[in-house]
Structures are given as structure tokens and as C-alpha cells.
Design an enzyme around this catalytic site. Structure first.
Site, PDB file in Angstrom:
ATOM      1  CD  GLU A 299      -4.826  -8.394   6.468  1.00 11.24           C
ATOM      2  OE1 GLU A 299      -4.688  -9.019   5.409  1.00 11.24           O
ATOM      3  OE2 GLU A 299      -4.674  -7.167   6.551  1.00 11.24           O
TER       4      GLU A 299
ATOM      5  CG  HIS B 113      -3.405  -2.939   5.933  1.00 13.42           C
ATOM      6  ND1 HIS B 113      -2.035  -2.884   5.868  1.00 13.42           N
ATOM      7  CD2 HIS B 113      -3.769  -4.105   5.350  1.00 13.42           C
ATOM      8  CE1 HIS B 113      -1.602  -3.981   5.250  1.00 13.42           C
ATOM      9  NE2 HIS B 113      -2.639  -4.734   4.932  1.00 13.42           N
TER      10      HIS B 113
HETATM   11  P1  PGA Z   1      -0.245 -10.471   1.531  1.00 13.82           P
HETATM   12  O1  PGA Z   1      -0.935  -9.139   2.090  1.00 13.82           O
HETATM   13  O2  PGA Z   1      -1.332 -11.404   1.108  1.00 13.82           O
HETATM   14  O3  PGA Z   1       0.583  -9.998   0.369  1.00 13.82           O
HETATM   15  O4  PGA Z   1       0.588 -11.030   2.646  1.00 13.82           O
HETATM   16  C1  PGA Z   1      -2.041  -9.226   2.921  1.00 13.82           C
HETATM   17  C2  PGA Z   1      -2.473  -7.859   3.374  1.00 13.82           C
HETATM   18  O5  PGA Z   1      -1.650  -6.976   3.649  1.00 13.82           O
HETATM   19  O6  PGA Z   1      -3.689  -7.628   3.489  1.00 13.82           O
END
Ligand code: PGA
Length: 259
Positions: free
Chosen positions: A169, A97
């Protein structure tokens, strides 16, 4: 892909009791949704995993861990091993992550060790990848994603491909400071990810779900889930209140023609 994936990483937000309440509500609210067309997975904090595993029916909510050490045991103070997660009956773990990479300084090589350890212990590994705002500014997003995939998945054999999933992401789109990404940009990056996975795994690449995450909310969920190469949504803030997450899932499934 026949199935849509909806997941949430609870980060460091919910206590044991809050986690159990949230999961119990999510299970009740989403019970009627046919699980052959969708998977719902949630990653609570380590301290809540045991109670969470006892509170939910895995047929409705798949639980996973937010992180894991690659070793089974040893002198790794503060770490949690694959055996410890397996002991709780868990079979899903995230690696890489953005906060692990950028706040705690984890490297692609470390994410790779976690991925390999997870699959060798019979778990599914969810590898998160994403470029920073700076990478994007210098137009090296594709190179960054390819590097993260090629190193992160290095050594994964064909037989284990079904135990891999990827979440794209972009770092600049995550969290309270994040900016939602434009769907066209997301599709471009997902297409690149798909090409890279095909280079690595050939036809088997089609088995790897690729989710999008970063500021997913009720306003953009539909336009993201209907993108051709997006297999699911990985939701943070907009998911942590059960009713909101339930609505978002239903809205997205409807938009994708799965409701
Ligand atoms: P968020 O987080 O939807 O609050 O932007 C996404 C994540 O960190 O997986």
C-alpha cells in the site's frame, strides 16, 4: 495463485452496531460466491471484534484485528495481546499499516515482533508495506519495500510461511488525500516484492498472497486485480458500504476470470 483475496480494514470508523450491520450484509450479499476461489476478510475495531465474531460465519468472512502487541501480557497499557485475540477465536492480525507507521511512529523492528508473535500464536500475519511520496520521488521505493519486508519478516521460518500475507500500500495512495497508483507502477513494485520474497523463502514464496491497497475503487479494481503479481485487493473507503464492496468484488472476480 488459485484464490483471490479481498479484504477491508475498517480503521476507526464503525461502532459495534455499524460493524455488525455491515458484516451481516456482506455475508448475505456474498454468500453465493464460491469460497474455494476467494477469501473475504474484514478487520473491525477492537471494541467490535467480539460481537463481530458472534455475528458472522467464518466460512464466509474471516475476521481479523487491525493491530496487536507482541507480548502475551504485562505492563503495556492500552495494548491488546495475542492471547486476547485468540480468546475471541481470531486467527488473523495486521501489522504495519501505514497509519500505524506514520501516525503512531511504529518501526520495522516493532512490526517484526508483531509478525513473529502472531505466527507463534498460530495466527496469520498480514504485513503492510509501502513507500512514501518522498521515497518515490528519490527513487528509493524498491529499497524501502525490501527493507520493510526483510526486517518485517526477519526470523519467519519456512514452516510459518503459509501464515504470512503481504499488502503493498503506497503511502501516497492511501486515504482521502491519496492518489490512485498506475497499474504499471503497481506491477513493477509487486514484481520487486515477489523477487524479495523469493530471496527470503525460495519456492515457498509462492504461498504468500500479495495484495494491493490504496484508493482501490470500482473504476480501477479491474485493472489492478488482473495484474500478474496481484493476488488480491485491500480496500478502504470503497468497501465500507456493503453493496459497493459486493459489487467491487464481483466486478474484480469477473475481470480475473474467476466468476
Ligand atoms: P483507501 O484505504 O482504500 O481508503 O485508500 C486503504 C487502506 O488504508 O488500507
Amino acid at each position: 495463485m488459485d484464490k483471490l483475496y479481498f479484504g477491508s480494514n475498517l480503521k476507526m470508523y464503525k461502532t459495534v452496531r455499524e460493524t455488525v450491520d455491515f458484516l451481516t450484509q456482506m455475508e448475505a450479499l456474498t454468500k453465493d460466491i464460491d469460497r474455494s476461489g476467494m477469501e473475504l476478510f474484514i478487520l473491525p475495531s477492537f471494541t467490535a471484534l467480539d460481537a463481530a465474531a458472534k455475528a458472522v460465519d467464518p466460512a464466509y468472512i474471516r475476521l481479523g484485528a487491525q493491530n496487536m502487541c507482541w507480548e502475551e501480557q504485562g505492563q503495556f497499557t492500552g495494548e491488546i495481546s495475542p492471547l486476547m485475540l485468540r480468546e475471541l477465536g481470531l486467527d488473523l492480525v495486521m501489522a504495519g499499516h501505514s497509519e500505524r507507521r506514520h501516525v503512531f511512529g511504529e518501526t520495522d523492528m516493532e512490526e517484526n515482533r508483531k509478525v513473529l508473535s502472531a505466527v507463534s500464536h498460530g495466527m496469520t500475519a498480514l504485513l503492510c508495506i509501502g513507500e512514501t511520496a518522498e521515497d518515490k520521488r528519490f527513487s528509493v521505493s524498491r529499497e524501502v519495500l525490501r527493507r520493510q519486508l526483510k526486517i518485517g519478516l526477519f526470523g519467519v521460518v519456512q514452516e510459518d510461511v503459509s501464515r504470512i500475507r503481504v499488502a503493498y500500500e503506497p503511502v501516497w495512495s492511501i486515504g482521502t488525500q491519496g492518489t490512485p497508483a498506475e497499474p504499471a507502477y503497481v506491477e513493477e513494485m509487486h514484481a520487486e516484492i515477489q523477487r524479495c520474497l523469493e530471496e527470503l523463502f525460495g519456492e515457498m514464496a509462492g504461498e504468500i498472497p500479495v495484495l494491493y491497497g490504496g484508493s482501490v475503487n470500482p473504476q480501477n479494481a479491474e485493472s489492478l486485480i488482473t495484474l500478474p503479481s496481484v493476488d488480491g485487493l485491500y480496500v478502504g473507503r470503497a468497501a465500507w458500504q456493503a453493496e459497493n464492496f459486493n459489487l467491487l468484488i464481483r466486478q474484480a472476480m469477473q475481470a480475473a476470470g474467476k466468476a
